[in-house]
Scaffold this active site. Structure first.
Site, mmCIF file in Angstrom:
data_model
loop_
_atom_site.group_PDB
_atom_site.id
_atom_site.type_symbol
_atom_site.label_atom_id
_atom_site.label_comp_id
_atom_site.label_asym_id
_atom_site.label_seq_id
_atom_site.Cartn_x
_atom_site.Cartn_y
_atom_site.Cartn_z
ATOM 1 C CB CYS A 1 -0.771 0.165 1.379
ATOM 2 S SG CYS A 1 -2.015 1.409 1.393
ATOM 3 C CD GLU B 1 -0.934 -1.832 -4.942
ATOM 4 O OE1 GLU B 1 -0.095 -1.554 -5.590
ATOM 5 O OE2 GLU B 1 -0.761 -2.048 -3.772
#
Length: 224
Positions: free
Chosen positions: A2, A111
């Site tokens: 992340c 992402e």
């Protein structure tokens, strides 16, 4: 992993949803952002009191955890994520995992999906439009810099199509156990989120440039 976060809700909204009181410094300094990279401030919800209370405080922490023994602050660029599988043993994280767990409330995160030489960004958020409460750790480095990390785990079926890792998302009924429970109980919570919790869609590659910080970064794009 992340590596980019979205946090745009008013701090009053974040505090209400997290059952927390905003620190005066955080309240004064908070600015919504649609593209937060590591090293920048994140809101974190920390426990206040004993294991019998659910009081929490919202603070600002620099994204990239610095353990008290760190000599070089550049270590933070390697510790903005902690792997669920090793967080209890790795020297950089094990002390915080035992004693300094927090929630990191965000609207969503980005992402990237790699296809050949191309990396397509995707935006992830909750299907119910509430905040994502990410499992995090915090440390106060040299008594002057509050830092944090986001814990990641293996991706669920939804996230796996984009990346093999995802942040640990905690549900409200898990928050107190995460914040104040034993390390053994906390470790049990480090699982992939249910498939019905998250939705995702592709967004423009303008996200790739950290200086781009505007609401239209969240606009879905059609892939060719």
């Amino acid at each position: 992993m992340c590596g980019r976060i979205v946090s745009y809700s008013p701090i009053e909204t974040v505090a209400a949803e997290m059952g927390a009181t905003a620190d005066l410094i955080a309240e004064a300094a908070y600015q919504p952002s649609y593209n937060v990279p590591p090293s920048q401030p994140l809101l974190i919800a920390c426990p206040v009191g004993t294991d019998t209370t659910q009081d929490r405080r919202l603070l600002f922490a620099s994204w990239g955890l610095l353990p008290h023994w760190a000599k070089d602050p550049s270590l933070a660029f390697k510790t903005f994520n902690a792997r669920a599988e090793t967080v209890a043993e790795k020297p950089s994280f094990r002390g915080a995992f035992k004693y300094r767990r927090c929630l990191i409330p965000v609207n969503g995160y980005y992402e990237w999906k790699r296809t050949g030489k191309t990396k397509q960004p995707y935006y992830f958020s909750r299907t119910d439009e509430h905040l994502l409460a990410l499992a995090g750790l915090f440390e106060l480095w040299r008594d002057e810099r509050l830092t944090c990390t986001v814990i990641t785990t293996e991706a669920n079926a939804i996230a796996k199509d984009v990346h093999h890792r995802m942040p640990v998302v905690l549900e409200p009924e898990q928050w107190q156990d995460w914040l104040m429970g034993s390390p053994a109980r906390a470790h049990e919570l480090l699982k992939p989120a249910s498939e019905d919790v998250l939705n995702s869609y592709p967004v423009d590659s303008a996200v790739n440039t950290v200086t781009n910080d505007r609401s239209d970064l969240l606009t879905p794009v059609a892939l060719e």
